[in-house]
Design a protein around this motif. Structure first.
Motif, PDB file in Angstrom:
ATOM      1  N   SER B 131      -0.321  38.365   1.221  1.00  0.00           N
ATOM      2  CA  SER B 131      -1.345  38.555   2.252  1.00  0.00           C
ATOM      3  C   SER B 131      -2.430  37.493   2.137  1.00  0.00           C
ATOM      4  N   ARG B 132      -2.665  37.039   0.918  1.00  0.00           N
ATOM      5  CA  ARG B 132      -3.602  35.923   0.739  1.00  0.00           C
ATOM      6  C   ARG B 132      -3.129  34.703   1.518  1.00  0.00           C
ATOM      7  N   LEU B 133      -1.851  34.412   1.407  1.00  0.00           N
ATOM      8  CA  LEU B 133      -1.306  33.228   2.052  1.00  0.00           C
ATOM      9  C   LEU B 133      -1.296  33.360   3.573  1.00  0.00           C
ATOM     10  N   THR B 134      -0.913  34.510   4.065  1.00  0.00           N
ATOM     11  CA  THR B 134      -0.867  34.665   5.522  1.00  0.00           C
ATOM     12  C   THR B 134      -2.277  34.606   6.110  1.00  0.00           C
ATOM     13  N   GLU B 135      -3.214  35.121   5.340  1.00  0.00           N
ATOM     14  CA  GLU B 135      -4.619  35.032   5.743  1.00  0.00           C
ATOM     15  C   GLU B 135      -5.018  33.559   5.932  1.00  0.00           C
ATOM     16  N   ARG B 136      -4.671  32.769   4.946  1.00  0.00           N
ATOM     17  CA  ARG B 136      -4.918  31.337   5.020  1.00  0.00           C
ATOM     18  C   ARG B 136      -4.250  30.716   6.231  1.00  0.00           C
ATOM     19  N   LEU B 137      -3.008  31.076   6.409  1.00  0.00           N
ATOM     20  CA  LEU B 137      -2.241  30.530   7.523  1.00  0.00           C
ATOM     21  C   LEU B 137      -3.001  30.721   8.820  1.00  0.00           C
ATOM     22  N   GLU B 138      -3.523  31.930   9.011  1.00  0.00           N
ATOM     23  CA  GLU B 138      -4.236  32.212  10.252  1.00  0.00           C
ATOM     24  C   GLU B 138      -5.436  31.282  10.418  1.00  0.00           C
ATOM     25  N   THR B 139      -6.238  31.213   9.380  1.00  0.00           N
ATOM     26  CA  THR B 139      -7.425  30.358   9.426  1.00  0.00           C
ATOM     27  C   THR B 139      -7.051  28.923   9.774  1.00  0.00           C
ATOM     28  N   VAL B 140      -6.086  28.405   9.057  1.00  0.00           N
ATOM     29  CA  VAL B 140      -5.747  27.003   9.221  1.00  0.00           C
ATOM     30  C   VAL B 140      -5.103  26.760  10.583  1.00  0.00           C
ATOM     31  N   ARG B 141      -4.248  27.679  10.997  1.00  0.00           N
ATOM     32  CA  ARG B 141      -3.612  27.522  12.305  1.00  0.00           C
ATOM     33  C   ARG B 141      -4.650  27.449  13.402  1.00  0.00           C
ATOM     34  N   GLN B 142      -5.650  28.320  13.277  1.00  0.00           N
ATOM     35  CA  GLN B 142      -6.676  28.330  14.313  1.00  0.00           C
ATOM     36  C   GLN B 142      -7.459  27.028  14.360  1.00  0.00           C
ATOM     37  N   SER B 143      -7.904  26.590  13.194  1.00  0.00           N
ATOM     38  CA  SER B 143      -8.680  25.354  13.204  1.00  0.00           C
ATOM     39  C   SER B 143      -7.804  24.191  13.631  1.00  0.00           C
ATOM     40  N   PHE B 144      -6.529  24.311  13.339  1.00  0.00           N
ATOM     41  CA  PHE B 144      -5.573  23.294  13.759  1.00  0.00           C
ATOM     42  C   PHE B 144      -5.586  23.173  15.283  1.00  0.00           C
ATOM     43  N   HIS B 145      -5.492  24.297  15.935  1.00  0.00           N
ATOM     44  CA  HIS B 145      -5.441  24.263  17.391  1.00  0.00           C
ATOM     45  C   HIS B 145      -6.782  23.927  18.034  1.00  0.00           C
ATOM     46  N   ARG B 146      -7.854  24.332  17.366  1.00  0.00           N
ATOM     47  CA  ARG B 146      -9.173  24.041  17.910  1.00  0.00           C
ATOM     48  C   ARG B 146      -9.486  22.553  17.868  1.00  0.00           C
ATOM     49  N   THR B 147      -9.009  21.881  16.806  1.00  0.00           N
ATOM     50  CA  THR B 147      -9.480  20.521  16.574  1.00  0.00           C
ATOM     51  C   THR B 147      -8.418  19.444  16.776  1.00  0.00           C
ATOM     52  N   ARG B 148      -7.243  19.829  17.195  1.00  0.00           N
ATOM     53  CA  ARG B 148      -6.153  18.848  17.204  1.00  0.00           C
ATOM     54  C   ARG B 148      -6.419  17.665  18.123  1.00  0.00           C
ATOM     55  N   GLU B 149      -7.184  17.890  19.160  1.00  0.00           N
ATOM     56  CA  GLU B 149      -7.437  16.774  20.068  1.00  0.00           C
ATOM     57  C   GLU B 149      -8.255  15.668  19.403  1.00  0.00           C
ATOM     58  N   ARG B 150      -9.140  16.094  18.517  1.00  0.00           N
ATOM     59  CA  ARG B 150     -10.060  15.134  17.935  1.00  0.00           C
ATOM     60  C   ARG B 150      -9.491  14.458  16.694  1.00  0.00           C
ATOM     61  N   MET B 151      -8.278  14.844  16.288  1.00  0.00           N
ATOM     62  CA  MET B 151      -7.744  14.289  15.049  1.00  0.00           C
ATOM     63  C   MET B 151      -6.692  13.214  15.303  1.00  0.00           C
ATOM     64  N   ASP B 152      -6.660  12.265  14.378  1.00  0.00           N
ATOM     65  CA  ASP B 152      -5.629  11.235  14.494  1.00  0.00           C
ATOM     66  C   ASP B 152      -4.290  11.786  14.001  1.00  0.00           C
ATOM     67  N   GLU B 153      -3.254  11.030  14.263  1.00  0.00           N
ATOM     68  CA  GLU B 153      -1.895  11.498  14.005  1.00  0.00           C
ATOM     69  C   GLU B 153      -1.656  11.828  12.535  1.00  0.00           C
ATOM     70  N   TYR B 154      -2.251  11.052  11.665  1.00  0.00           N
ATOM     71  CA  TYR B 154      -1.961  11.249  10.256  1.00  0.00           C
ATOM     72  C   TYR B 154      -2.600  12.517   9.716  1.00  0.00           C
ATOM     73  N   THR B 155      -3.853  12.717  10.087  1.00  0.00           N
ATOM     74  CA  THR B 155      -4.517  13.955   9.674  1.00  0.00           C
ATOM     75  C   THR B 155      -3.738  15.149  10.196  1.00  0.00           C
ATOM     76  N   LEU B 156      -3.313  15.020  11.442  1.00  0.00           N
ATOM     77  CA  LEU B 156      -2.534  16.066  12.073  1.00  0.00           C
ATOM     78  C   LEU B 156      -1.253  16.337  11.293  1.00  0.00           C
ATOM     79  N   GLU B 157      -0.568  15.268  10.956  1.00  0.00           N
ATOM     80  CA  GLU B 157       0.704  15.408  10.241  1.00  0.00           C
ATOM     81  C   GLU B 157       0.490  16.040   8.869  1.00  0.00           C
ATOM     82  N   LEU B 158      -0.570  15.640   8.200  1.00  0.00           N
ATOM     83  CA  LEU B 158      -0.884  16.201   6.892  1.00  0.00           C
ATOM     84  C   LEU B 158      -1.071  17.708   6.994  1.00  0.00           C
ATOM     85  N   GLN B 159      -1.760  18.099   8.051  1.00  0.00           N
ATOM     86  CA  GLN B 159      -2.027  19.511   8.213  1.00  0.00           C
ATOM     87  C   GLN B 159      -0.777  20.287   8.602  1.00  0.00           C
TER      88      GLN B 159
END
Lengths: 214, 214
Positions: B131-159
DNA sequence: GTTAGCATGTAAGGAGTTACATGATTTT
DNA sequence: AAAATCATGTAACTCCTTACATGCTAAC
């Protein structure tokens, strides 16, 4: 994994290289760049900013914070930006693709700022990282086979899982390296699904094709 | 991520719980248990042993080192073993499956000594970790979608890659949890090898068929 | 006879954490 | 009016690393 040699400093420089920011905002962005979701504390950040200022790589200006709706107040934020010396230093960091840069955390930070580097350096770092990992694989595989009889199932499973993760990362790197060389990889075999369906073109597209085994 | 709270201490206790050892040998074993291939230094190990002795959890005896081919000499090694108090303390550590135990490094160490724990505790830890991991997944997925436009390809790929790794670890945990419950998992969803091939009762039997690949 | 591995330690320091301290602004 | 979030910092501490210091034994 801690061959850490100051992962914070280059990360801060890298972010400020993109755009000036104040400390609080930096922290939020750092938590994304620093990969592993760890919450960086202010107790690390602010002192680090101080030393960077002292070294002349960044400079901070008190901005009265131009609030969107204006008025006088709001606490003055200190917006930091790279100085000329700082830009130079950051370029130096990016160019130095020595052994230190393919250690775990250092690699992540380097990779996060790949967009600011030239293709040659990118390749050097990717390949350095790759050989670092395969080197590890060999060591661990050997000790695995030497000691497997004496280990209980859980220790064994932990190690098997660790090995698998590293193997996977090697394949990921292979995809990135191919991509960097301009090789367009064949369609991914399907086990490596993208987080999102659509993808901009020109993007690095690691064809992390991984076949199932067993 | 370093929510580290002393990963060394439990690891040492765990190893000595299996069998007495001297420092030098402990170090080698620790490098395997401590997962990530890092080379633990003597500068950490020996002082730690000292404090463990001071707390009464372990005790060291100078052994004249019975060399296989005998004679008098060879430097006297100090063989450490768990005291009664140490055994008790270690059991306490294993039983305490609180939030701290599902942080990255702590989890690895706990997992490495699963064989010394009861099934109930194992399940609690595995599920907590999940549950710790899935919790993280949610957080990161959300910020991923919120900020993907502003990120370059490499940062995106890393994430993207980071996310994928965590997703994979969740599936790994699912396999282990099923296993712990005695559920024979239906054919794994395809991307991950079966954690379990054949099934002895109660015993987890990770299918560690680790084939060499050319 | 010198390199490599076994074996134990100490001193200094680096990179970060937690807990504390303060205060303004926005949201509920 | 309370709670959350923005914003900046300091002091003390923790866990671990590097570099050093010592000496014995096995192998080449």
């Amino acid at each position: 994994m801690r061959g850490r040699s100051d992962v914070l400093e280059p990360a801060i420089l890298g972010l400020l290289h993109e755009t000036p920011m104040h400390g609080y905002e930096l922290r939020k962005r750092l938590n994304l760049v620093l990969g592993s979701f760890r919450a960086l504390s202010y107790g690390s950040l602010y002192p680090c900013l101080k030393t960077l200022v002292a070294r002349g790589w960044i400079a901070g200006e008190e901005s009265p914070a131009a609030p969107p709706h204006a008025l006088s107040g709001k606490r003055a934020r200190i917006v930091y930006h790279l100085t000329a010396a700082g830009k130079e230093h950051f370029q130096g960091i990016l160019a130095s693709s020595g052994p230190a840069s393919w250690e775990d955390e250092n690699f992540d930070v380097r990779f996060a700022f790949f967009a600011q580097t030239d293709a040659e350096t990118r390749l050097r770092i990717l390949e350095g990282r790759r050989s670092r990992l395969t080197e590890r694989l060999e060591t661990v595989r050997q000790s695995f086979h030497r000691t497997r009889e004496r280990m209980d199932e859980y220790t064994l499973e932990l190690q098997r899982h660790g090995l698998e993760q590293v193997e996977r990362e090697v394949r990921w790197l292979d995809g990135l390296i191919d991509n960097e060389r301009g090789v367009r990889p064949a369609r991914p075999t399907g086990t490596d699904r993208p987080v999102d369906a659509d993808h901009a073109e020109g993007a690095p597209r690691p064809g992390s094709e991984l076949k199932e085994r067993g």
